[in-house]
Design an enzyme around this catalytic site. Structure first.
Site, PDB file in Angstrom:
ATOM      1  N   ALA A 119      -2.431   6.103  -1.111  1.00 50.24           N
ATOM      2  CA  ALA A 119      -2.929   6.373  -2.235  1.00 50.24           C
ATOM      3  C   ALA A 119      -2.656   5.348  -3.556  1.00 50.24           C
ATOM      4  CB  ALA A 119      -2.591   7.585  -2.668  1.00 50.24           C
ATOM      5  N   HIS A 120      -1.648   4.214  -3.264  1.00 51.47           N
ATOM      6  CA  HIS A 120      -1.365   3.418  -3.889  1.00 51.47           C
ATOM      7  C   HIS A 120      -1.405   1.971  -3.519  1.00 51.47           C
ATOM      8  CE1 HIS A 120       1.934   6.739  -4.945  1.00 51.47           C
ATOM      9  NE2 HIS A 120       0.699   7.200  -5.312  1.00 51.47           N
ATOM     10  N   GLN A 121      -2.105   1.056  -4.125  1.00 55.07           N
ATOM     11  CA  GLN A 121      -2.553  -0.068  -3.627  1.00 55.07           C
ATOM     12  C   GLN A 121      -1.854  -1.312  -4.752  1.00 55.07           C
ATOM     13  OE1 GLN A 121      -5.627   1.814  -3.698  1.00 55.07           O
ATOM     14  NE2 GLN A 121      -4.441   2.748  -2.017  1.00 55.07           N
ATOM     15  N   ILE A 142       0.792  -1.290  -0.066  1.00 56.27           N
ATOM     16  CA  ILE A 142      -0.105   0.073   0.074  1.00 56.27           C
ATOM     17  C   ILE A 142       0.932   1.202  -0.055  1.00 56.27           C
ATOM     18  CG2 ILE A 142      -1.928  -1.215   1.149  1.00 56.27           C
ATOM     19  CD1 ILE A 142      -1.220   0.267   3.836  1.00 56.27           C
TER      20      ILE A 142
END
Length: 599
Positions: A526-528, A353
């Protein structure tokens, strides 16, 4: 975030916030061009709650056929028989950086493509640029998604264009050390191939990626100055927007189309090819696949999906296709695959994540930067420091960047000490800069979106974030902040101008050494990625090197879930490059099918 019937909030004046971008309102008043007003996809967006004849006519313009199903109800596990069948060559579930690229490439190659998107189409005139309504309408879970233990808050796009519609423009190529790792440690030759190099260049060119900055925003000015004062490395971030794109509202959609997400690029290619259609408001229920005699695995036949009819009832439809592409994002793709009967144990596992922690610094109006600079205005990401990134070593350090924080998100992250303290913090909103550390995480979790999202931070990741937090506090102070602090729930602050060097050092060390795994400090993501990772064997991965699932022939995954590990930088270019490569593999498969049928 709340507004009245005039889309206003009385708090905004007190915190020096203008609400929606004033330039956006002026722009709409002078918009007469249809494309400028509605966005470039308006000809290819089809809403299924229209009369049947209108739907059929719109689909036929893209060479898609529509019919009453010939299958009996028992063909589907869903208790409802589909009310219509749409025939295409390829159905793509999701329209973000993965799905959008695949759809555009395949449609331009002459194949009939249907894109299913759970979210709505919000482009240009359809935008509100209001934080509350935009979060409700354009983010997964209305922007309120979190891990089951509340260890991390998760932001992910859920609209036409996916994350590319609401992200912060950063367009960084896959770092060389990551490509080497994926190629050498995971035996994925793709990442050292000419095809992947071509893909990186093609997607950057299509999105107009460039690194020039004409007028930097408040947060990035602070980050850059602090790094320069301390001798830390600081570089321009490549972005898929023009050098003069001075907009702090892109996290709520792009007001003028100058941020080149998929709804301004690859999906435009889809529509202009005359071979594709986008169906918003349609949620995939199940990938239909069946066994053929003599095969060792099943074959994908298409996607069963639902939409809400005008009368409020749920309607079920079937997209019948030769190839199925799932590109729902790392949070949603595993759930759809599991619901479709896939049993590979890697599906949903290995979720990374990019955990983020933030520091803040207050710059009173009479100080630098100039008074017209506000925390919520200007390019969201234009500067980045790799001072603790360890790019030349393991690559598992932290990068330092800046966020987009409008009042609602700002208030949610600030610690609560008392009512008066909170009011004082909010009154400083427009001149409070934020800098964050983002870790390339070794730790991982598991997602089954309808039930839970679990995540366990690794000890090494926590230490990397602490190092990044320490540097962030120093950067803010070196840039001239009068007051600094973190978002730890103790709410400690330091007036930098009124303390000795020793007191400053003690504060920085104390605040950056606090535990991060005890829910005392908000952790954001904000990134997965990684929840259906790519590999060379089914034993340790969910998809093969072409992106095809090990269990179902003709079923591909094309989103961040295929990343073998965490990436360490903003993932948009990497996922688009992988999706471009997957599209080439799908083209080969479709051409083999065409040859077989011709024979």
């Amino acid at each position: 975030m709340l507004v009245n019937e005039k889309n206003e909030n009385p708090c905004w004046k007190a915190i020096d916030y203008c609400g929606p971008d004033p330039d956006f309102t002026k722009q709409l008043q002078h918009s007469i061009n249809t494309e400028t007003y509605f966005g470039p996809l308006y000809k290819g967006i089809v809403h299924l709650n229209k009369p049947h004849n209108i739907i059929a006519e719109a689909l036929q313009r893209s060479r898609l056929s529509i019919s009453i199903p010939r299958y009996p109800t028992t063909h589907f596990k869903n208790p409802k028989a589909p009310s219509m069948v749409i025939k295409c060559d390829v159905v793509v579930v999701g329209s973000g950086s993965g799905g959008g690229v695949v759809a555009g490439v395949l449609a331009k190659s002459g194949y009939r493509v249907l894109v299913l998107e759970k979210g709505n189409y919000r482009a240009r005139s359809n935008l509100s640029l209001l934080e509350g309504p935009s979060m409700d309408d354009m983010y997964l879970g209305k922007g309120l998604l979190a891990t089951s233990n509340m260890e991390a808050m998760i932001l992910a796009g859920s609209t036409v264009g996916g994350g590319s519609a609401i992200n912060w423009s950063a367009s960084i190529k896959t770092p060389v050390h990551v490509r080497n790792e994926w190629s050498e440690c995971y035996d994925l030759e793709l990442f050292k191939s000419k095809l992947y190099e071509e893909a990186l260049n093609v997607v950057c060119e299509r999105m107009g990626v460039q690194s020039e900055v004409k007028d930097e925003g408040f947060n990035n000015m602070v980050l850059r100055k602090g790094c320069e004062e301390l001798g830390y490395p600081v570089d321009n971030i490549p972005r898929n927007s023009s050098p003069d794109h001075y907009c702090g509202w892109c996290c709520l959609g792009c007001k003028d189309g100058r941020k080149k997400g998929t709804s301004e690029t690859w999906l435009v290619d889809l529509i202009e090819s005359g071979n594709g259609t986008i169906l918003p408001g349609c949620e995939a229920v199940e990938v239909i696949h069946n066994w053929k005699k003599g095969r060792d695995r099943s074959t994908a036949k298409g996607v069963l999906f639902e939409f809400i009819h005008q009368d409020g009832t749920k309607q079920v439809c079937f997209a019948e296709s030769k190839v199925t592409i799932v590109a729902c994002g790392a949070m949603c793709t595993p759930y759809l695959l599991k619901k479709s009967g896939l049993k590979n144990p890697n599906i949903g596992k290995n979720l990374h994540i990019h955990p983020v922690v933030m520091a803040w610094g207050h710059f009173p109006s009479g100080s630098w930067p100039e008074a017209e600079k506000k925390s919520y205005k200007g390019g969201i990401m234009t500067a980045m420091s790799t001072v603790v990134a360890d790019f030349k070593g393991s690559g598992y350090g932290s990068i330092i960047q800046t966020p987009a924080l409008h009042p609602g998100m700002f208030s949610a992250l600030m610690p609560w000490v008392s009512g008066s303290d909170f009011k004082a913090r909010m009154s400083k909103f427009s001149r409070t800069a934020h800098v964050f550390a983002l870790a390339r995480d070794n730790g991982s979790g598991e997602t089954d979106l309808k039930t839970s999202i679990t995540y366990k931070m690794d000890v090494a990741d926590e230490e990397n974030l602490k190092r990044g937090l320490e540097k962030s506090l120093r950067i803010l102070a070196a840039a001239g902040a009068e007051e600094i602090g973190t978002q730890n729930n103790k709410g400690k602050t330091l007036n930098v101008k009124n303390v000795s060097y020793h007191e400053f050092e003690c504060f920085v060390k104390e605040e950056s050494s606090r535990a991060l795994r005890d829910l005392s400090t908000p952790i954001c993501s904000a990134h997965q990625m990684g929840s259906c990772r790519m590999g060379v064997q089914a034993k340790g991965s969910a998809v093969n090197p072409t992106g095809e699932t090990w269990e179902v022939e003709g079923l591909y995954v094309a989103d961040t879930s295929v990343f073998p590990t965490a990436l360490g930088v903003n993932p948009m270019i990497t996922v688009q490059a992988i999706a471009y490569c997957t599209a080439q593999f799908v083209l080969e498969s479709l051409r083999r099918m065409d040859t077989f049928y011709d024979i």
